[in-house]
Enzyme design. Structure first.
Site: not given
Ligand SMILES: NC(=O)c1ccc[n+]([C@@H]2O[C@H](COP(=O)([O-])OP(=O)(O)OC[C@H]3O[C@@H](n4cnc5c(N)ncnc54)[C@H](O)[C@@H]3O)[C@@H](O)[C@H]2O)c1
Ligand SMILES: O=C(O)[C@H]1O[C@H](OP(=O)(O)OP(=O)(O)OC[C@H]2O[C@@H](n3ccc(=O)[nH]c3=O)[C@H](O)[C@@H]2O)[C@H](O)[C@@H](O)[C@@H]1O
Length: 389
Positions: A185, A260
Site C-alpha cells: 500500500y 500512533r
C-alpha cells in the site's frame, strides 16, 4: 486555528462556488467532507463511489436545502468511461478512492497495488490533460518506519526528534523487504505521489497531496457482522469498538507497542476545507494532517477506549479487557508495522494556519457515543438470535 469564512479566503479574496468531483465520496473521509461542503459552503459536489450508504442522509430527501448541489454517480473508476466527463466539468477533483485497510495489504496485495496506483492513473491523467486541479489523498504510511527504529534499543538518539518526527520535505520513506507485503500500500501510494509531483513539474498540473495521520471518528469502516462481513478486519478504531460492543477483550497485535497519533475527523476536515478554498497556498504542496499531541501506544489506546466506553455506555468493563495476539495470527504472513508516527506540522501551519484542537479523550468520547448509539442494539439482537441449524 484559522477557519475559512463563508465568502473570503485566507488572503481576503472572494471564494467563488466550485464544482468538485469527489471520488470515494461514499467512504469515511468522503462522507464527512461532503457533509462539511453541503452544510457550510455553496460548492457543488459530484460524488463518485460504488457505495452511498454513508452519505444517504445528504442525498435524500429532495427537500434538503443542498439537494441541487450534490449528485451521486455510482461508478467504479476502474472501468467507467464517464469518469473523464465528470472531471472535465468540475473545477477540482478530490481523489479518496482506495483500498486502505491494513488487513488487505498482505492478503490482497495485487488489489491493493491496483487500487492505490493503477486505478489512480486515469484520474491524474484526466486532471493534467484538462488543466484541472487535483487534491489527492496519500497516507502517512509513505514514511514507513522511523530512522530511530533502526538504532540500538539503548541509543540516546532514539529520544531525539530528528530521528522520529516525520517531515514532508526531508524525511526518507523507509519500507520493509518485498516479502513484507504490508508495504504494498505504502509503496503504491508513494509512486502515485511521485507521478503527481512529476506531472506538476513537467506538465504544470496543479496538485495538493494530503498525508493523513490516523484520522478517526464516526462512520469509520464497519462493524463486522453488522454492516460489514463477519470475518472482515477493519482499522483499529472499528476493531476495538466491535470488541467493546460485544464485551470481548481487545486484541493487541504484537503487544500493542506501536505508537500512533490520532486526529479527530472533524478537525482534519477543516484542513481539507482550507486546501479547497485556498489554492494559491495549497497548490504544489504535500501536507501532513495529524495531531502530534495525541500520541499513544496501541495498548494505551485500548485502555483509554475501554474507560471511555464504560463511561458512555454505563456498563462496567470486562475483567480482562485486553488480550495479546501475534501479528501472524491476526493479519497473516507478510504483516509488518510502522513503529511511530508523529507528523511535523510546520508546512500546513505556515501555508494554511491549521492546527488540530480535539484531545484524544474528547474525540473518543464523541466517537464511542456514536458507536454505542448506532450499533449496541443491533449487536444485542444479533447475539440473541438463535443460530440456524
Ligand atoms: N482514514 C484515515 O485516517 C486515512 C489515513 C491515511 C490515508 N487515508 C487515505 O484517504 C482516502 C480515504 O480514506 P477513508 O478512510 O475514507 O477510506 P474508505 O475506505 O472509507 O473510503 C474509500 C472510498 O473509496 C471508494 N472506492 C474505492 N475504490 C473505488 C473505485 N474503484 N471506484 C469508486 N469508488 C471506489 C470506496 O467504496 C470507499 O467508499 C484513501 O485514499 C486512504 O488511503 C485515510
Ligand atoms: O490511518 C492512517 O493514517 C493510515 O494507517 C492505517 O494503518 P494503521 O495505523 O497501521 O492501521 P490500524 O488498523 O488503524 O492499526 C493501528 C495499529 O493497531 C494495531 N491493531 C489493530 C487492530 C486490532 O484489533 N488490534 C491492534 O493491535 C495494528 O497492528 C497497528 O499497530 C492504514 O494503513 C490506513 O488507513 C492509513 O493509511
Amino acid at each position: 486555528m484559522a477557519t475559512s469564512s463563508a465568502n473570503v479566503d485566507l488572503d481576503g479574496n472572494p471564494i467563488r462556488p466550485l464544482t468538485i468531483c469527489m471520488i470515494g465520496a461514499g467512504g469515511f473521509i468522503g462522507s464527512h467532507l461532503c457533509e462539511k461542503l453541503m452544510v457550510e459552503t455553496q460548492h457543488t459536489v459530484l460524488a463518485v463511489d460504488v457505495y452511498n450508504d454513508k452519505i444517504k442522509h445528504l442525498l435524500e430527501p429532495d427537500s434538503l436545502p443542498w439537494a441541487n448541489r450534490i449528485q451521486f454517480h455510482r461508478l467504479n473508476i476502474k472501468n467507467d468511461s464517464r469518469l473523464e466527463g465528470l472531471i472535465k466539468c468540475s473545477d477540482l477533483t478530490v481523489n479518496l478512492a482506495a483500498i486502505c485497510t491494513p488487513a488487505d495489504y498482505n492478503t490482497r496485495p495485487l488489489d491493493t497495488i491496483y487500487s492505490n496506483f493503477i486505478d489512480a492513473l486515469p484520474v491524474v491523467k484526466y486532471c493534467s490533460e484538462n488543466n484541472k486541479r487535483l487534491i489527492h489523498f496519500s497516507t502517512c504510511e509513505v514514511y514507513g518506519k522511523t530512522i530511530g527504529s533502526f538504532l540500538p534499543q539503548d541509543s540516546p538518539l532514539r529520544q531525539d526528534p530528528a530521528y522520529y518526527i516525520l517531515k514532508e520535505d526531508t524525511s526518507p520513506c523507509i519500507f520493509g523487504s518485498i516479502e513484507k507485503q504490508r508495504w504494498s500500500y505504502a509503496c503504491a501510494k508513494q509512486l502515485i505521489e511521485r507521478l503527481i509531483y512529476a506531472e506538476g513539474a513537467e506538465n504544470g498540473l496543479e496538485f495538493t497531496i494530503v498525508r493523513p495521520f490516523n484520522w478517526i471518528g464516526p462512520r469509520m469502516d464497519f462493524i463486522p457482522g453488522i454492516d460489514g462481513p463477519s470475518e472482515g478486519v477493519p482499522r483499529v478504531l472499528a476493531c476495538f469498538s466491535n470488541n467493546l460492543l460485544r464485551r470481548e477483550p481487545l486484541k493487541l497485535v504484537d503487544g500493542g507497542e506501536s505508537q500512533r497519533t490520532f486526529v479527530y475527523i472533524k478537525d482534519a476536515i477543516e484542513a481539507v476545507h482550507l486546501m479547497i478554498e485556498n489554492p494559491a497556498r495549497a497548490n504544489g504542496h504535500i501536507f501532513n494532517v495529524g495531531n502530534p499531541n495525541n500520541e499513544v501506544t496501541v495498548r494505551q489506546l485500548a485502555e483509554m477506549m475501554t474507560k471511555v466506553y464504560a463511561k458512555v455506555s454505563g456498563e462496567d468493563s470486562i475483567e480482562n479487557p485486553t488480550i495479546d495476539v501475534s501479528s501472524k495470527e491476526f493479519y497473516g504472513e507478510g504483516y509488518d508495522d510502522s513503529d511511530k508516527r508523529i507528523p511535523d506540522m510546520a508546512i500546513i501551519n505556515k501555508q494554511l494556519g491549521w492546527d488540530p484542537k480535539t484531545s484524544l479523550w474528547d474525540l473518543l468520547e464523541s466517537t464511542l457515543t456514536y458507536q454505542h448509539r448506532t450499533y449496541a442494539e443491533a449487536i444485542r439482537q444479533s447475539i440473541a438470535k438463535p443460530v440456524a441449524s
